[in-house]
Design a protein around this motif. Sequence first.
Motif, mmCIF file in Angstrom:
data_model
loop_
_atom_site.group_PDB
_atom_site.id
_atom_site.type_symbol
_atom_site.label_atom_id
_atom_site.label_comp_id
_atom_site.label_asym_id
_atom_site.label_seq_id
_atom_site.Cartn_x
_atom_site.Cartn_y
_atom_site.Cartn_z
ATOM 1 N N ALA A 557 0.808 -1.232 0.000
ATOM 2 C CA ALA A 557 0.000 0.000 0.000
ATOM 3 C C ALA A 557 0.838 1.277 0.000
ATOM 4 C CB ALA A 557 -0.925 -0.008 1.211
ATOM 5 N N TYR A 560 0.056 4.086 -2.504
ATOM 6 C CA TYR A 560 -1.061 4.998 -2.246
ATOM 7 C C TYR A 560 -0.831 5.855 -1.001
ATOM 8 C CZ TYR A 560 -3.529 1.902 -5.492
ATOM 9 O OH TYR A 560 -3.899 1.167 -6.585
ATOM 10 N N ASP A 561 -0.153 5.287 -0.010
ATOM 11 C CA ASP A 561 -0.063 5.941 1.302
ATOM 12 C C ASP A 561 1.032 6.990 1.410
ATOM 13 O OD1 ASP A 561 -2.123 4.310 1.974
ATOM 14 O OD2 ASP A 561 -0.915 2.838 3.082
#
Length: 589
Positions: A557, A560-561
């Motif tokens: 992730a 996106y993070d």
Amino acid sequence: MLKTAKIYGINGPVIYLKGNTGFRMSEMVYVGEQKLVGEVIALDKDMTTVQVYEETTGLRPGEEVIASGSPVSVTLAPGILNNIFDGIERPLEDIAESSGGAFITRGVSVDSLDRTKKWKTHITVKQGDYLHAGDIIAEVPETHAITHKCMVPPEVEGTVLVTVADGEYTIDEPLVRLELPNGQEKELTMTQHWPIRTPRPTHHRFPASVPLVTGQRIIDTMFPIAKGGTAAIPGGFGTGKTMTQHQIAKWADADIIIYIGCGERGNEMTQVLEEFSELTDPRTGKPLMDRTTLIANTSNMPVAAREASIYTGLTLAEYYRDMGYDVAIMADSTSRWAEALRELSGRLEEMPAEEGFPAYLASRLSAFYERAGMMHNLNGTDGSVTIIGAVSPQGGDFSEPVTQNTKRFVRCFWGLDKSLAYARHFPAIHWLTSYSEYLNDLSHWYQDNVSPKFVDYRNRLMALLNQESSLLEIVKLIGSDVLPDDQKLVLEIARVIRLGFLQQNAFHPDDTCVSMEKQFLMMDTILYLYKQARTLVTMGHPMSVLKSENIFDRVIAIKYDVPNDRPEMFAQYHRDIDAFYQHVLEKNA
């Protein structure tokens, strides 16, 4: 006195003129009462053969063909950018106005560029200067993003006798008067004309040394392309060729984009035209069209014009390269161009080669891709033309002639895979069928501008993906449960690489374009996780315990993070991996 001849025979877009017409090879001609545009493609003492760039329905033997006296050429002057042309540089908006409807009528005669618009002009030379070919005589702000540099045409040089004052001028008004070495005088305007099949001259070519950074991780890190390089994107229907080219067009660090829609579906070209008109340029905040030219030649347009559209786009790109700009050409798709060659070859009754394509397919492809390059121009500037050609092999068969011949002439091959596309993994570039021969050429740039470890990290990621491919063959036969934990870890890390690094979301604000620094830090984090997890596995901790900690999904992730402008956040992920390492040790102590 212009030469004329009478039509003797018609075969689709090919017409025949009997007798010795006196026409010249590659000369542009006007055919019939509607003055359809054509080009001489074959000559002998008894017959002249012409290919017509428009629909020939209704033409009849006996109609007149008039020679223009010059080869098929494009007009080069301010007004090219933020414009949409057909395959022979006629502006589609002007054609639509003169046609008075949604369909383009034949024989439309419109100027390639607006000859009445006045451009704000700054003259850069003065009386007494000696000018050589390619020297810049004036600068015109063509759009918000690009300054157009008006140049001395190739093969012209002389002493400046008179210049106009700075002001507003049309593209046909004289700006400078030269005295040529032979004593004659010549007036220079903003306009040049150049034959589309002749490469524009340069001083010399540079070897590949700087990457074209696209913001797409699988391209920039795994299979990079150099500025002035060549790449092919082959893939079957629905695998994302056009979308990949859109992403590169929007985010690549090229100054100018030339998008050639060559034989694509009309609705797809409409989508391109609408999307490009709405896109915002990430550099300037202005519309992306300010540094883009579209050449639209849909599949229902005449095939001869489709064949010419590739060369039209190339010549426009070379013109801006001569000003010192980096230009990227998106050719979508070269397969439709090759099909146009095949149809014309069949009409000419030439001997077919493999799958009906003409025997000269390879030489035409090589002549196209050879016009790419990073060049030192005649005026001392440096510019580049990068060619990215989509290939649409029928049924996704990469062994067909267009794909195979293209592979001979490009150094970068981004093979799209339909199984990845159907699994919604985009870009669907398969890491096992793709390659880039530019990696070694660009390694010094990566060392100096990103990190000395960059190429090593990239190679380690590729090694893990190759290991995964070998292990999956075993898993298919006997299942994954029987694998030892170190091999299970390789499969898990390869999943992190595929989902967290290679897969990219074009519609996510942070993931649509990723900086080189973030790409490197993502690789660094994935490999650090692999190192710590491998240490735990070596110490006897089972993979089932490691996977229960959720650290692998957290690393996936990251794309996106972590925003592009917050690289300091990666330090927290290293701390989290260390915490995971300690937790597993304590839990199983």
